[in-house]
Design a protein around this motif. Structure first.
Motif, PDB file in Angstrom:
ATOM      1  N   PHE A 171      82.030   1.959  55.186  1.00  0.00           N
ATOM      2  CA  PHE A 171      81.054   1.942  54.241  1.00  0.00           C
ATOM      3  C   PHE A 171      82.034   2.328  53.006  1.00  0.00           C
ATOM      4  O   PHE A 171      81.330   3.187  51.921  1.00  0.00           O
ATOM      5  N   SER A 172      83.232   2.065  52.746  1.00  0.00           N
ATOM      6  CA  SER A 172      83.907   2.487  51.766  1.00  0.00           C
ATOM      7  C   SER A 172      83.536   2.030  50.357  1.00  0.00           C
ATOM      8  O   SER A 172      83.813   2.745  49.252  1.00  0.00           O
ATOM      9  N   GLU A 173      82.488   1.032  50.189  1.00  0.00           N
ATOM     10  CA  GLU A 173      81.937   0.724  48.976  1.00  0.00           C
ATOM     11  C   GLU A 173      81.386   1.968  48.271  1.00  0.00           C
ATOM     12  O   GLU A 173      80.915   2.354  47.126  1.00  0.00           O
ATOM     13  N   LEU A 174      80.719   3.013  49.361  1.00  0.00           N
ATOM     14  CA  LEU A 174      80.138   4.032  48.706  1.00  0.00           C
ATOM     15  C   LEU A 174      80.816   5.371  48.386  1.00  0.00           C
ATOM     16  O   LEU A 174      80.424   6.255  47.697  1.00  0.00           O
ATOM     17  N   PHE A 175      82.280   5.262  48.524  1.00  0.00           N
ATOM     18  CA  PHE A 175      83.178   6.382  48.469  1.00  0.00           C
ATOM     19  C   PHE A 175      83.205   6.968  47.130  1.00  0.00           C
ATOM     20  O   PHE A 175      83.054   8.128  46.774  1.00  0.00           O
ATOM     21  N   GLU A 176      82.978   5.960  45.973  1.00  0.00           N
ATOM     22  CA  GLU A 176      83.194   6.575  44.671  1.00  0.00           C
ATOM     23  C   GLU A 176      82.174   7.427  44.246  1.00  0.00           C
ATOM     24  O   GLU A 176      82.198   8.477  43.649  1.00  0.00           O
ATOM     25  N   GLN A 177      80.773   6.838  44.586  1.00  0.00           N
ATOM     26  CA  GLN A 177      79.632   7.502  44.433  1.00  0.00           C
ATOM     27  C   GLN A 177      79.573   8.678  45.065  1.00  0.00           C
ATOM     28  O   GLN A 177      78.800   9.924  44.659  1.00  0.00           O
ATOM     29  N   ALA A 178      79.935   8.808  46.497  1.00  0.00           N
ATOM     30  CA  ALA A 178      79.659  10.069  47.195  1.00  0.00           C
ATOM     31  C   ALA A 178      80.793  10.957  47.019  1.00  0.00           C
ATOM     32  O   ALA A 178      81.044  11.888  47.743  1.00  0.00           O
ATOM     33  N   LYS A 179      81.796  10.617  46.085  1.00  0.00           N
ATOM     34  CA  LYS A 179      82.907  11.471  45.780  1.00  0.00           C
ATOM     35  C   LYS A 179      83.886  11.716  46.912  1.00  0.00           C
ATOM     36  O   LYS A 179      84.115  12.954  47.056  1.00  0.00           O
ATOM     37  N   VAL A 180      84.122  10.732  47.723  1.00  0.00           N
ATOM     38  CA  VAL A 180      84.954  11.200  49.017  1.00  0.00           C
ATOM     39  C   VAL A 180      86.133  11.510  48.635  1.00  0.00           C
ATOM     40  O   VAL A 180      86.872  10.824  47.942  1.00  0.00           O
ATOM     41  N   ILE A 181      86.791  12.412  49.269  1.00  0.00           N
ATOM     42  CA  ILE A 181      88.176  12.938  48.815  1.00  0.00           C
ATOM     43  C   ILE A 181      88.789  12.380  50.111  1.00  0.00           C
ATOM     44  O   ILE A 181      88.680  12.709  51.281  1.00  0.00           O
ATOM     45  N   THR A 182      89.967  11.652  49.809  1.00  0.00           N
ATOM     46  CA  THR A 182      90.616  11.050  51.061  1.00  0.00           C
ATOM     47  C   THR A 182      92.329  11.480  50.685  1.00  0.00           C
ATOM     48  O   THR A 182      92.830  11.596  49.797  1.00  0.00           O
ATOM     49  N   PHE A 183      92.751  12.084  51.921  1.00  0.00           N
ATOM     50  CA  PHE A 183      93.998  12.584  51.880  1.00  0.00           C
ATOM     51  C   PHE A 183      94.963  12.618  53.141  1.00  0.00           C
ATOM     52  O   PHE A 183      94.222  12.565  54.316  1.00  0.00           O
ATOM     53  N   ILE A 184      96.233  12.788  53.063  1.00  0.00           N
ATOM     54  CA  ILE A 184      96.936  12.957  54.232  1.00  0.00           C
ATOM     55  C   ILE A 184      97.413  14.552  54.524  1.00  0.00           C
ATOM     56  O   ILE A 184      97.889  15.009  53.547  1.00  0.00           O
ATOM     57  N   GLN A 185      97.324  14.970  55.652  1.00  0.00           N
ATOM     58  CA  GLN A 185      97.707  16.399  55.821  1.00  0.00           C
ATOM     59  C   GLN A 185      99.057  16.146  56.546  1.00  0.00           C
ATOM     60  O   GLN A 185      99.198  15.515  57.807  1.00  0.00           O
TER      61      GLN A 185
END
Ligand SMILES: O=C(O)CCC(=O)C(=O)O
Ligand SMILES: [Fe+2]
Length: 469
Positions: free
Chosen positions: A198-212
Motif C-alpha cells: 500500500f505504498s500509495e498511502l505512505f505519504e499521507q501516513a507519514k511513513v518513515i523508511t530507512f536502513i539501519q
C-alpha cells in the motif's frame, strides 16, 4: 515529501538531551555505529565480512533452545546449532530469544537513555519469580536475508530499541494514529501484514523508511507501528522497555484494555462471583501483555512508595525560590544561576564539575521547601543540625528569595531527589526527577552519576526545548 529518521551522534549529544528531545516527545532516532563499537557482541558474533560468526555462536551457545517463528505465524523451538546449520530459509526467523536470561548482559553495554528501564532492571531480572512483568523483555534476533517482521506496534505500548550486531535492516515506521491507514478487517491483528502493498498511502501516513546499518541502534517509541526487513543475514539485540517517558501511556493502555475485557465479560457476569469475575479478567489480561494494571500499579507504588523511598525531597525552584542545591555555590555563582533560571540561558562552564555533598543538598532542600511553604525562615532558625554560620547563610538566601514577588512568566521547576530507589540503580544511587511545567509537565529522570553534569545538561536541555539565547 519523504519523511526521514533523525541520526544522532551520541558522542556529542548528552543523553539528557536525547531524553528531552526524543524520549519525552516520543520521537524515533538512530544512534550511530559508534554507540556499539565496543560491545563484545559486535566483536565476536559477526565475521569480518559482516556475516554472523556461526562458529563462535555454536561453540558458545549451540545447545541453547531457541524460539523460531515459522512463516510468520507459528512459534516452534529448536537448538541454536540446528537453526544456524539450516539458516537458509527466510521463513524461519529466530525471534524473541531470551539470551540475556541465560547468559547475562556482558556482551553489550546499555546507553544511558536505554538503561533507565523499569522492566528489565536488575531487581527483576535476577529472579524471574519476583518479576511483576512475568519475564524480562530482552531479546536476540537472528534472521536470514529476506526474513522480516510484520506490521505491528510493540507489546503494551512499550518502547523498544534494536541494535544491529551484524547485518542490515530496512525499517518502515509511522507516527501513532497513522496505522489507521492500514486497517484490515480480515486480519487477526486488525491491520495488514505487509504495508509495502500500500505504498500509495505512505505519504499521507507519514511513513518513515530507512536502513539501519551494522552497529546502529534504532529507538522505536511507544505506539509507533513498524515493519522490519533483514536485508542480509542479521543479528540484533532488542529490548522492550518502560521508563518515565512512557509509563503513563503503558498504564493507560493496560487500564483501557482491562475495561475492554470487563465489557466483553459483562454478558456472563451473572454466572460469576465477584472474585471469580476479577480472576477471569486477570486471566485474560495476563498472557496478553504479560502484565496487567495491578502490576503496573505495583510498579508505580514501588517507584514512588515508601518501600524504596528512604528519602524523597521535593525541591521547588522558581526564580523566587532558588533550587536549593545551588545554595552551596558562591554568591556570584548563585546570581549567575538565578539569571539562567530566569532566562533559560545556557549555564556557564564553571558549574560543570561542582560535585556537592548530596546530603547537605537534600537537607537544605527540605528547609528551603518548608520556609517557602510557611513564607518564613523560622525552619532554618530551629534546625538543630546546622551551625550558626550555616544558618546565617541560609537565612540570608531564603529571606532574599522570599522577598521577590513571583512573576507570571517565571520558569518553574520541580526537582525530586529520590534516594534508595534500589530497583532502578544497582547501589543506593539517588534518582533525580525534574519536572518542567513550562514544556508540558515533562519529567526527566537521571541518577547521581550524572549529578555533576546536571547543571550543564539541564541548561542544554532547556535550551533544546525552549531556545531563547
Ligand atoms: O528486527 C525485527 O525483525 C523486528 C524488530 C522490532 O519489531 C522491534 O525492535 O520493535
Ligand atoms: Fe517491534
Amino acid at each position: 515529501m519523504a519523511y526521514d529518521i533523525i541520526r544522532i551522534d551520541d558522542k556529542s549529544t548528552p543523553w539528557l538531551e536525547i531524553l528531552v528531545k526524543f524520549g519525552f516527545k516520543n520521537q524515533p532516532f538512530i544512534l550511530g555505529e559508534w554507540s556499539t563499537a565496543n560491545w563484545s557482541a559486535r566483536k565476536s558474533w559477526g565475521c569480518p565480512d559482516g556475516m554472523p560468526n556461526k562458529v563462535f555462536l555454536k561453540q558458545n551457545y549451540g545447545h541453547s533452545v531457541v524460539p523460531i517463528l515459522v512463516n510468520g505465524t507459528e512459534y516452534k523451538s529448536t537448538t541454536l546449532s540446528e537453526f544456524l546449520d539450516n539458516m537458509n530459509d527466510p521463513e524461519v526467523y529466530l525471534k524473541d530469544w531470551h539470551f540475556q536470561n541465560h547468559y547475562g548482559t556482558s556482551m553489550y553495554v546499555l546507553h544511558p537513555f536505554f538503561s533507565r528501564d523499569f522492566v528489565n532492571c536488575e531487581k527483576w531480572t535476577s529472579d524471574k519469580n519476583k518479576n511483576p512483568f512475568g519475564d524480562d523483555y530482552r531479546f536476540v534476533y537472528i534472521g536470514r536475508a529476506g526474513s522480516w517482521t510484520k506490521f505491528h506496534a510493540d507489546v503494551a505500548t512499550s518502547h523498544s530499541w534494536s541494535a544491529n550486531i551484524c547485518g542490515r535492516k530496512k525499517w518502515f515506521m509511522m507516527p501513532p494514529g497513522s496505522e489507521e491507514f492500514f486497517r484490515c478487517v480480515s486480519s487477526e491483528s486488525g491491520f495488514v501484514d505487509d504495508i509495502r502493498d500500500f505504498s500509495e498511502l505512505f505519504e499521507q501516513a507519514k511513513v518513515i523508511t530507512f536502513i539501519q546499518e551494522p552497529g546502529e541502534i534504532v529507538f522505536v517509541p511507544s505506539n509507533w507501528y513498524h515493519q522490519v526487513h533483514n536485508l542480509v543475514d542479521t543479528i540484533s539485540i532488542n529490548h522492550n522497555w518502560i521508563n518515565s517517558t512512557n509509563l503513563s501511556l503503558v498504564h493507560d493502555f493496560l487500564a483501557n484494555r482491562k475495561l475492554d475485557v470487563i465489557q466483553e465479560l459483562n454478558d456472563c457476569f451473572s454466572s460469576f462471583h465477584k472474585e471469580e469475575f476479577e480472576e477471569k479478567v486477570e486471566e485474560i489480561l495476563t498472557p496478553e501483555v504479560k502484565n496487567n494494571p495491578n502490576t503496573v500499579a505495583l510498579f508505580i507504588a514501588l517507584r514512588f512508595g515508601n518501600a524504596f523511598l528512604l528519602l524523597r525531597v521535593i525541591l521547588i525552584s522558581n526564580p523566587s525560590v532558588l533550587v536549593p542545591f545551588h545554595f552551596m555555590l558562591t554568591h556570584d555563582q548563585l546570581s549567575k544561576l538565578y539569571d539562567c533560571a530566569a532566562t533559560s540561558k545556557r549555564l556557564p562552564n564553571d558549574f560543570v564539575d561542582d560535585q556537592k555533598d548530596l546530603k547537605t543538598v537534600i537537607r537544605y532542600g527540605e528547609l528551603f521547601k518548608a520556609c517557602h511553604s510557611a513564607n518564613s525562615s523560622d525552619y532554618v532558625q530551629k534546625a538543630e543540625d546546622l551551625n550558626e554560620e550555616e544558618k546565617k547563610q541560609l537565612i540570608t538566601v531564603v529571606t532574599e528569595k522570599l522577598s521577590i514577588p513571583k512573576q507570571e512568566n517565571d520558569i518553574s521547576w520541580n526537582v525530586d531527589i529520590v534516594i534508595g530507589n534500589s530497583h532502578v540503580a544497582k547501589s543506593l544511587r539517588p534518582v533525580v526527577n525534574i519536572q518542567m511545567p513550562t514544556i508540558g509537565g515533562e519529567t526527566f529522570e537521571f541518577d547521581i552519576d550524572s549529578f555533576a553534569q546536571f547543571r550543564k545538561q539541564l541548561a542544554e536541555a532547556v535550551l533544546a526545548v525552549n531556545p531563547q539565547e
